[in-house]
Design an enzyme around this catalytic site. Structure first.
Site, PDB file in Angstrom:
ATOM      1  N   ARG B 209       0.826  -1.201   0.000  1.00  0.00           N
ATOM      2  CA  ARG B 209       0.000   0.000   0.000  1.00  0.00           C
ATOM      3  C   ARG B 209       0.864   1.257   0.000  1.00  0.00           C
ATOM      4  NH1 ARG B 209      -1.252  -2.972   4.898  1.00  0.00           N
ATOM      5  NH2 ARG B 209      -3.220  -3.678   4.017  1.00  0.00           N
ATOM      6  N   GLY B 210       0.194   2.406  -0.088  1.00  0.00           N
ATOM      7  CA  GLY B 210       0.850   3.701   0.026  1.00  0.00           C
ATOM      8  C   GLY B 210       1.898   3.925  -1.050  1.00  0.00           C
ATOM      9  N   LEU B 289      12.243  10.362  23.104  1.00  0.00           N
ATOM     10  CA  LEU B 289      13.293   9.426  23.530  1.00  0.00           C
ATOM     11  C   LEU B 289      13.121   9.028  24.994  1.00  0.00           C
ATOM     12  CD1 LEU B 289      15.881   7.937  22.655  1.00  0.00           C
ATOM     13  CD2 LEU B 289      17.179   9.831  23.635  1.00  0.00           C
ATOM     14  N   TYR B 345      13.350   6.519  14.244  1.00  0.00           N
ATOM     15  CA  TYR B 345      13.103   6.589  12.804  1.00  0.00           C
ATOM     16  C   TYR B 345      14.189   7.426  12.121  1.00  0.00           C
ATOM     17  CZ  TYR B 345      10.371   7.287   8.495  1.00  0.00           C
ATOM     18  OH  TYR B 345       9.932   7.323   7.202  1.00  0.00           O
TER      19      TYR B 345
END
Lengths: 431, 439, 288
Positions: B209-210, B289, B345
């Site tokens: 997807r996407g 964090l 990320y």
């Protein structure tokens, strides 16, 4: 299909792979899905896995046990709604729980005869979206009204309707000739053969544990395509143990002989499966590796109506005939896939093969077929854990066994599936 | 992706009230002219002549200097690759100023320079480095979907320059603005202009997807046979993508130890080779964090970075990708500029950028290019779930004043994957409409 | 001198039930020497289809073994309702039935039916009589049925019995009970009455059965018998069969019953019982 079929020459039929949607307990995740919906999703998953979009195949053969009258041409309608070339022919078959495997045998036989190069065999069943029929009274009234030529005749026909006629008729999971459910039949056979509760629970727990382990190691990554947010068979209880199963109350049988519970019997399930079967040439041209060859198959039936034999005992008769034709012993296999309609079905079948009297008197053999190595039985889980959408079980087992043999680097596998009506469908795969 | 707010600010009332309206960007369609209108080619650099001849073969009118005609220019290519002294930079103003006035909607300004890293003369290095600042600034001045980008040639790389200029002039680069691409030497071309990836086998991970689905679709449109890969639990959406583009679906978790082997086996076994790999699969598990647990951290690092490292070993082993292959990673603007709550990320995506740099050098001899795209704000189902104020800021904080589309990411990847892009390696190209975030 | 009563059409059974209360029987120890005949009977295919569906027979061109009984029943009623018949119509219970098929009857055969009564004899609990039905086609005997009816009355403990063969020692009496299970609905009596014409009030509804001493409607014996014959029909030849039923305890409606059978070459022996095997409803033996 560049290869021209060469008629009148038998050749090997290859199982190239399969696909199924995760099986879901009835009246759950797939409650709103029709047989056609599920079979289309399954077919499209197979098409995607093998890059068959827009391809014209020799044929697609599938079926369902519980079928709406609108689904008279279920498989062809499914093909038309799939990504396959719409000029791919299709037809329906129905042999109760043997439907899926019988469909595969039909496709493999046509491949073997050179009538087709490639085909898909499948099966689907929804116990949720079951066909509900009108009562006999209403049906007769409506048919009479439909036949009427004048308004007066029609009014007269409709006037014969009784309030009770309006109650719907829901399909029941019973043998029409005996009025007994499959479970009740199995309970009788299990009692006859003295199958214990403990042995059944052990087999059920093993089924769940094997299926869970197979999922964990990615075995089903290329055998299952998720559907409607279900990614794994939702009947699977990875933490199933004999102790937990022992707590369940029996649902079939009576008193001390009541050994069959919801845990060691398969639940009503919705689902679909499909298997890609082709000639060696077609496989090579399409750069597909045969996982296994469908070598031979046999069907048998028993007379269960007046109690001569157990309803689900037919595979016990089919297997020795298949073994004899192929010059094999029961022990000449690396894997055994015995469909777990009930844990007791598997145990009874095995016990019958170990019983010299049964093998002599019923099967006409010199002696017992003997025992099998339990470590080779249903190694990646079977119906008790995965569930059993009747016509879809054959495709599930066929694809899983073919992949198992391929993974094993070769070998021989036996499939045994019992079916309603006292029937059994069995087959040999080799890789 | 039209929500109520978007419709509101796009309405005619909003237009009259002076809310700036984003331009509908010109996007690539096979067979459509490279750009809309004649192209001005000037600047006196060493690529000027070759580019003029090449544009002529495409039946695109070129002009050597800006005239006063009312014709709108489709593009302006200023070749300052020969500029050696800061005073030469004035050419940008002399050529650019009148040309930009004549630039059509969705026009293109492409400046060609020489990669300063290949130069030694102090004046020359600073002059060429200056181009970057100028182009990035001009990009911010351009309006109506027009973009400005810089191509830096390493030596006499006319093939590479032509490939990059073609990309920047075309609709493929609709959402690429204010960026710099370095090109090496190569004479490779696309044998089939309409289907540049014809005969190639491409693997796209995260294709269910996407953006991944769009990448698979665009690669297939450009002629590739696509192996669409995603985790087994996304298999239904994956099957739909594979069937739509006539590819094959492969259900495998990229973090599985044998994922690389299974991908190679599938691609080479079924389709005969593995020519293009797009590492698109990725996840986010956002937390500040101080609140980050181990599983969030580890899973993001493993899916987004660890898996690529492991799979690369199998893909690049004997029997895997042939020489001349293409590897494209999907990084992120978060890996360049960082993003609050995305330390895991951001780390993984910056790691990918590092991997691209190192691996591209390692594979240069085999003719395998390794590049990355770094998408900015791309309109996907995921971004649609961002609260709308935040989303609206993300969408608008760039020179094109709008979000990009998955196809914009896919078109850039498809360009990296072309045979003609052999000269482009080790590049990280931002697809962000020149976002205000990041360098 | 035998009296011959030739009917021109099938009599309406409802008429007999309406006037049944007036036939009280008498003390005579002989039956009137009367033969009731009906010739050229044609089977209505629609009726045959309804009957076959209800009882579980396949609809073929051959009449089910039990079907001529249904055709002859109105004639039996005519005999029993006749003047001087010793047993009362009300309360007469069907206790036994024997059918012998000499040749298969085709659905399009023109059937000649003759019914007479014979063998009035004492029974432990009263008196019983045989009603003999003979069916022939073009003068050729094809089907022979003997229906034994019991009228309760003065007991005769010394009277000889006609025992059913025992099931003890048969395979069917050991191990778990196996065999077809039938759920017989409350409306079964009315359904069977509709296809057979036998609207005896004891079968129709609990309300009509109660005045006659039953707490609920009871199934037609000929229905449960036919159902059993149908279940075994695939094992039987079309002709040369003698089929016999001993009716035991009536089947109350609704209820669930099981047919347990022992099938051997040339013979079937079955027991129709309640599903818990507590109540024996009928014994069916067929030999050929």
């Amino acid at each position: 299909m560049a290869t021209k079929p060469t008629p009148r020459k038998t050749r090997r039929a290859a199982v190239l792979g399969g696909n199924r949607i995760p099986f879901a307990r009835a009246n759950g995740a797939y409650a709103k899905a029709s047989n056609q919906d599920m079979l289309t999703a399954t077919l499209d998953g197979l098409v995607a896995r093998y890059g068959l979009a827009g391809e014209r195949l020799g044929e697609v053969v599938a079926g369902a046990v519980l079928k709406h009258s609108r689904d008279f041409n279920l498989t062809r309608e499914t093909v038309l709604g799939s990504r396959l070339d719409p000029t791919t022919p299709a037809y329906d078959v129905q042999q109760a729980c043997g439907t899926g495997l019988e469909a595969a045998i039909l496709v493999a036989n046509k491949v073997a005869l050179g009538q087709i190069e490639v085909g898909i065999a499948g099966g689907v069943d929804s116990a949720s979206d079951a066909p509900i029929a009108v009562s006999e009274g209403l049906r007769h009234t409506l048919l009479a009204a439909n036949r009427a030529k004048t308004v007066a005749q029609r009014a007269k026909a409709l006037a014969g309707l009784r309030p009770g006629d309006l109650l719907p008729s829901i399909p029941q999971n019973v043998e029409p000739r005996t009025g007994l459910s499959m479970g009740q039949h199995m309970a009788i056979t299990a009692e006859r053969w003295g199958i214990t509760r403990e042995a059944q629970d052990e087999l059920a727990a093993a089924s769940h544990q094997h299926l869970a382990a197979a999922y964990e190691r990615g075995f089903y990554d290329d055998l299952v395509t998720p559907y409607l947010d279900v990614t794994r068979d939702n009947n699977l209880r990875a933490d199933s143990t004999v102790e937990k199963l022992a707590k369940l109350k029996p649902v079939f049988g009576k008193g001390e002989h009541a050994t069959m519970t919801a845990g060691n019997s398969t639940p009503l399930t919705d689902g679909a499966s499909a298997v890609l079967i082709a000639s060696e040439e077609w496989s090579r041209e399409h750069h597909l590796t045969p996982l296994a060859w469908l070598v031979d198959a046999e069907t048998a039936a028993v007379d269960y109506v007046h109690g001569d034999e157990g309803l689900l005992m037919a595979p016990a008769y089919a297997v020795p005939r298949l073994l004899a034709r192929n010059g094999l012993a029961l022990q000449d296999f690396d894997f055994y896939e015995i469909h777990e309609a009930f844990a007791a079905t598997v145990l009874t079948t095995l016990k019958a093969w170990e019983d010299p009297a049964f093998c002599r008197d019923r099967l006409g053999l010199a002696g017992a077929l003997g025992a099998i190595d339990p470590a080779k039985l249903n190694v990646n889980g079977s119906s008790l854990a995965a569930g059993h959408p009747f016509a879809a079980t054959g495709g599930r087992i066929l694809a899983s066994l073919a992949k198992g043999l391929h993974e094993n680097g070769g070998g021989r596998g036996l499939i045994s599936i019992c079916a309603a009506g006292g029937q059994g469908v069995v087959a040999i795969l080799e890789a | 992706m039209t929500d109520l707010f978007t419709r509101l600010i796009s309405s005619s009332v909003a237009k009259k009230a002076g809310v700036p309206q984003p331009t509908r960007l010109r996007r690539y369609q096979p067979g459509v002219a490279l750009c809309e209108g004649p192209v001005l080619v000037a600047g006196g650099g060493r690529f000027e002549g070759g580019l003029t001849d090449w544009l002529a073969t495409l039946a695109i009118a070129t002009q050597a200097q800006s005239d006063d005609s009312a014709d709108r220019l489709g593009g302006v290519v200023i070749d300052l690759s020969a500029a050696t002294d800061p005073t030469d930079l004035d050419q940008l103003r002399v050529i650019g100023a009148p040309a930009i006035k004549r630039l059509a909607k969705n026009g293109r300004l492409v400046v060609i320079g020489t990669d300063p890293a290949t130069l030694t003369d102090l004046a020359e290095v600073s002059t060429q480095r200056a181009l970057e600042g100028a182009v990035r600034s001009i990009a911010k001045e351009l309006r109506a979907g027009a973009t400005a980008n810089l191509v830096l040639a390493q030596g006499d790389s006319s093939g590479g320059v032509r490939s990059a200029v073609e990309f920047f002039l075309s609709g493929r680069s609709a959402y690429v603005d204010g960026q710099v691409v370095r090109v090496g030497e190569s004479t490779a071309t696309n044998p089939d202009a309409l289907r540049p990836l014809s005969g190639k086998v491409a693997v796209v991970t995260g294709a269910a997807r996407g953006i991944g689905a769009e990448i698979a679709t665009v690669l297939a449109r450009d002629g590739a046979t696509v192996v669409a890969v995603d985790i087994p639990s996304a298999g239904d959406a994956l099957a739909e993508v594979a069937n739509k583009i006539g590819g094959t679906a492969l259900q495998v978790d990229v973090t599985a130890p044998d994922a690389g082997r299974r991908i190679v086996e599938h691609a080479t076994g079924r389709h005969g080779s593995i020519d293009i790999v797009v590492h698109n699969a990725g996840i986010t598990r956002d937390k500040l964090l101080v609140n980050m647990d181990e599983s969030r951290w580890q899973s993001v690092i493993d899916v987004n970075l660890g898996s690529i490292l492991r799979m690369s070993a199998a893909i690049l082993a004997d029997g895997g990708m042939a020489d001349g292959g293409r590897i494209v990673c999907v990084a992120s603007i978060a890996g360049i500029a960082g993003n609050r709550g995305q330390s895991n990320y951001g780390a993984s995506k910056a790691g990918v950028i590092g991997l691209v740099g190192a691996l591209s050098n390692e594979l240069r001899e085999r003719g395998i290019t390794v590049n990355a795209v770094a998408p900015g704000f791309i309109e996907t189902a995921m971004t649609a779930r961002i609260p709308f104020t935040t989303r609206e800021i993300g969408r608008r904080m760039n020179s094109l004043q709008q979000g990009g589309r998955p196809v914009d990411v896919a078109e850039t990847i498809a360009w990296f994957a072309q045979p003609g892009s052999a000269a482009v390696t080790g590049q990280v190209l931002r697809i962000c409409g020149q976002s205000l975030l990041g360098a | 001198m035998t009296r011959e009563t030739a009917l021109s059409a099938v009599p309406d059974l409802r008429r007999f039930y309406a006037t049944a209360a007036f036939h009280r029987g008498n003390a005579s120890d002989t039956v009137p020497d009367e033969r009731v005949t009906l010739t050229g009977v044609r089977v209505d295919l629609a009726d045959l289809a309804d009957y076959s569906r209800l009882c579980g027979f396949s609809l073929t061109g051959i009449l089910p073994l039990t079907y001529p009984q249904l055709l002859g029943f109105p004639l039996q009623m005519a005999v029993m309702a006749g003047e001087g018949f010793p047993l009362p119509l009300i309360g007469a219970v069907h206790v036994e039935n024997v059918v012998t098929v000499h040749r298969p009857l085709q659905a399009d055969d023109r059937l000649d039916l003759v019914v007479h009564a014979q063998n009035l004899r004492p029974h432990r609990r009263g008196r019983q009589v045989d009603l003999v039905t003979e069916v022939s086609v073009k003068g050729e005997p094809a089907w022979h049925g003997v229906s034994t009816y019991l009228a309760r009355g003065a007991e005769h403990p010394e009277a000889p019995t006609s025992p059913a063969p025992p099931l003890d020692g048969d395979e069917t009496s050991t191990g778990p009970a196996v065999g077809p299970v039938w759920r017989l609905g409350e409306n079964l009596g009315r359904s069977y009455a509709a296809v057979s014409g036998d609207w005896n009030p004891i079968h129709v509804h609990a309300l009509t059965a109660r005045p006659l001493g039953f707490s609920s409607a009871i199934a037609h014996g000929m229905y449960t018998y036919a159902r059993a014959v149908a279940a075994l029909a695939p094992r039987l030849p079309d002709a040369g069969v003698t089929s016999r039923v001993w009716f035991r305890k009536p089947v109350r409606l609704p209820s669930t019953v099981r047919l347990r059978s022992c099938v051997s070459p040339g013979r079937t022996l079955s027991r129709l019982e309640s599903v818990d095997a507590e109540v024996e409803h009928a014994i069916i033996e067929q030999v050929w």
